[in-house]
Structures are given as structure tokens and as C-alpha cells.
Design a protein around this motif. Sequence first.
Motif, PDB file in Angstrom:
ATOM      1  N   TYR A   1       0.871  -1.046   0.147  1.00 17.30           N
ATOM      2  CA  TYR A   1      -0.134  -0.043   0.073  1.00 17.30           C
ATOM      3  C   TYR A   1       0.924   1.297   0.009  1.00 17.30           C
ATOM      4  CZ  TYR A   1      -2.971   3.751   1.771  1.00 17.30           C
ATOM      5  OH  TYR A   1      -4.041   4.770   1.745  1.00 17.30           O
ATOM      6  N   TRP A   2       1.843   1.332   0.943  1.00 17.69           N
ATOM      7  CA  TRP A   2       2.788   2.486   1.040  1.00 17.69           C
ATOM      8  C   TRP A   2       3.579   2.569  -0.014  1.00 17.69           C
ATOM      9  CZ3 TRP A   2       1.446   6.006   4.428  1.00 17.69           C
ATOM     10  CH2 TRP A   2       0.674   5.596   5.525  1.00 17.69           C
ATOM     11  N   ILE A   3       4.073   1.686  -0.814  1.00 20.45           N
ATOM     12  CA  ILE A   3       4.917   1.527  -2.041  1.00 20.45           C
ATOM     13  C   ILE A   3       4.119   2.120  -3.258  1.00 20.45           C
ATOM     14  CG2 ILE A   3       5.715   0.219  -3.564  1.00 20.45           C
ATOM     15  CD1 ILE A   3       6.941  -1.653  -1.580  1.00 20.45           C
ATOM     16  N   THR A   4       2.671   1.763  -3.133  1.00 22.04           N
ATOM     17  CA  THR A   4       1.830   2.233  -4.477  1.00 22.04           C
ATOM     18  C   THR A   4       1.408   3.607  -4.289  1.00 22.04           C
ATOM     19  OG1 THR A   4       1.224  -0.194  -4.733  1.00 22.04           O
ATOM     20  CG2 THR A   4      -0.329   1.474  -5.589  1.00 22.04           C
ATOM     21  N   TRP A   5       0.750   3.940  -3.038  1.00 23.53           N
ATOM     22  CA  TRP A   5       0.231   5.315  -2.999  1.00 23.53           C
ATOM     23  C   TRP A   5       0.843   6.369  -1.796  1.00 23.53           C
ATOM     24  CZ3 TRP A   5      -3.262   4.960  -6.416  1.00 23.53           C
ATOM     25  CH2 TRP A   5      -4.072   3.831  -6.548  1.00 23.53           C
ATOM     26  N   ALA A   6       2.058   6.128  -1.641  1.00 25.34           N
ATOM     27  CA  ALA A   6       2.690   6.987  -0.711  1.00 25.34           C
ATOM     28  C   ALA A   6       3.016   8.263  -1.513  1.00 25.34           C
ATOM     29  CB  ALA A   6       3.972   6.254  -0.097  1.00 25.34           C
ATOM     30  N   LEU A   7       3.324   8.331  -2.761  1.00 26.05           N
ATOM     31  CA  LEU A   7       3.910   9.416  -3.613  1.00 26.05           C
ATOM     32  C   LEU A   7       2.493  10.121  -3.949  1.00 26.05           C
ATOM     33  CD1 LEU A   7       6.794   7.908  -5.476  1.00 26.05           C
ATOM     34  CD2 LEU A   7       7.052   9.003  -3.399  1.00 26.05           C
ATOM     35  N   HIS A   8       1.658   9.618  -4.235  1.00 28.97           N
ATOM     36  CA  HIS A   8       0.170  10.364  -4.552  1.00 28.97           C
ATOM     37  C   HIS A   8      -0.855   9.897  -3.951  1.00 28.97           C
ATOM     38  CE1 HIS A   8       0.071   6.512  -6.889  1.00 28.97           C
ATOM     39  NE2 HIS A   8       1.219   6.930  -7.355  1.00 28.97           N
ATOM     40  N   PRO A   9      -1.053  10.388  -2.540  1.00 29.63           N
ATOM     41  CA  PRO A   9      -2.114   9.838  -1.624  1.00 29.63           C
ATOM     42  C   PRO A   9      -3.617  10.417  -2.044  1.00 29.63           C
ATOM     43  CG  PRO A   9      -0.726  11.627  -0.641  1.00 29.63           C
ATOM     44  CD  PRO A   9      -0.005  11.312  -1.872  1.00 29.63           C
ATOM     45  N   ASN A  10      -3.496  11.484  -2.736  1.00 33.53           N
ATOM     46  CA  ASN A  10      -5.007  12.212  -3.150  1.00 33.53           C
ATOM     47  C   ASN A  10      -5.582  11.559  -4.221  1.00 33.53           C
ATOM     48  OD1 ASN A  10      -4.973  13.902  -1.070  1.00 33.53           O
ATOM     49  ND2 ASN A  10      -3.569  15.439  -2.162  1.00 33.53           N
ATOM     50  N   TYR A  11      -4.578  10.621  -4.914  1.00 36.36           N
ATOM     51  CA  TYR A  11      -5.184   9.956  -6.287  1.00 36.36           C
ATOM     52  C   TYR A  11      -6.657   9.197  -6.151  1.00 36.36           C
ATOM     53  CZ  TYR A  11      -5.344   7.185 -10.497  1.00 36.36           C
ATOM     54  OH  TYR A  11      -5.671   6.794 -11.682  1.00 36.36           O
ATOM     55  N   PRO A  12      -6.721   8.398  -4.970  1.00 38.48           N
ATOM     56  CA  PRO A  12      -8.104   7.916  -5.008  1.00 38.48           C
ATOM     57  C   PRO A  12      -9.311   8.633  -4.571  1.00 38.48           C
ATOM     58  CG  PRO A  12      -6.345   6.724  -3.523  1.00 38.48           C
ATOM     59  CD  PRO A  12      -5.833   8.056  -3.770  1.00 38.48           C
TER      60      PRO A  12
END
Length: 257
Positions: A58-69
Motif C-alpha cells: 500500500y505504501w509503495i503504491t500510494w505513498a507518492l500520490h495519496p490524493n489519487y483515490p
Amino acid sequence: MKKSCLIIFLCFLSAVAISQKKITDKHITYQQERMVFKQWDADKFTPKPGFLGLNPQYWITWALHPNYPKTDLRPLGPLGPQTQRLMLAAAMQHTDNIYKLHADTLRNTALSEASNYSSALSFADPLWLMYYRNEFEVLLNQADSDLLAGLSPTEKQYMVSSGLLEWYIEESRALLERLEIARSTTLDRGSRIMAYHRMLSEFRKLSASWETKKSRAKTYLSIRSSARKLRAGEVSKPVSSKSDIQIANDILKKSKL
């Protein structure tokens, strides 16, 4: 030898079939569904945070763009670019329809005004066709040779020598010329109809005057003939046997009746 080659070929086909196995990635599937037609559901974003948010994927996928979802990126979403283009196209179409309606209104108004003022359409005016053309028919189709029809040769000679025929011809031709000018001039329809009305009144007066002069021609010629005979002594003056007083009394009695 042939049998071994066949076995090798079958093994090769089995390996190819195994290598062509369909790979289904739910993450890709979710993303495709979100981008195309389904709801932008933040709960379907994978991988999940896991227990206490300790899932490393989860952190590898969404850490750089947390507002995407949280950001709806669907082209056909409520605020998507394709939806905005469709709304803009609809607004432009509505504006075009308004401009077209305005232009059509101006065109119809211009055509109405042109037909109202144009002399090219005066011959097709309903009021002219139904009423004024029939009223002016005698003036429009007038023949000078028919003006003295029904009179005796002596009466015709009198109408010509006295200038009455020439007077009527000049007046009728002047009226006809005015009528043709009113029909051929670029003029407001209301003003044109009022001109017809005035000229029709003048034509009726002129026609009545002409008929009166023709009917009195015989009487005038008879009086003139009697006067000539009296002056020539061909007819004796009547002698009254009554006195002046009796004549006056007769006149008073007639006036009282």
C-alpha cells in the motif's frame, strides 16, 4: 524417429498453451472500470492499507500520490473533461439556436417590411384585388370613343365644341396617372391604401359630374333652340290674361300649401 518427433511437437504445443494463460489483475480491472463507466469508489483502490496500515505494498503504491483515490479522473465523470466538453458543446448549440432564432426573426421582419413597402407586390395586395381594382375598372379600361355613347349627334357635337369632353379626358387621365404612380412607388401599404381611397372618392365625383353634364346636354340644347326661335320671332310670347295682383295672389296661395 517419427514417434519421438510427434511427442516433441505435442510437448511444444502444451508449453505454448500454458504460456498463453490469461492473466487477470484485479488492480488493473478496478482501474479500468473506474476510468470508463463505474463509480469512482475510493474503497476499491488496491492494495489496501492492511492491519493498522502496515501493508508495505500500500505504501509503495500510494505513498507518492495519496490524493489519487480521492480525485475522480473519469472522462465521463461529473466534472470529467469529456463531460465538460459535452456541456460546452450543448451550451454552444443553445447559443447557436438563439442566434439562429434572432437571425430568423430579423429575416422575417425584413421580408415583411419589404413586402409592405415594395411596389412590386402592390398588384397582389388583397384589398386591391378584392375591392379597388373593381372600383377603378372603368378608369383603367377607359376608351375615349365610348365616352359619348348614347348621345345624339347634336349632343355629341355640343359636348365636343363646349370643351366638356376635353375637360373630362384631361381630368380622368390625370387621375389615372396618379393612380399608376401610387401603385408603382415604394410606399408604405397603409399610405398606398389611403391614396387609393382618396383617388376613388375623386373619381366618383368626377364620374357623377360627367354623367350630370351629359344628361343636361339635351335640356340645354332645347333651351338654346327655343331662345333662338324667340329671338328670331318664330314663336310668339304667351300673353297672360291675369293681372299682376292676381299673379301675386296665386304665388302666395301656392307658397302656403
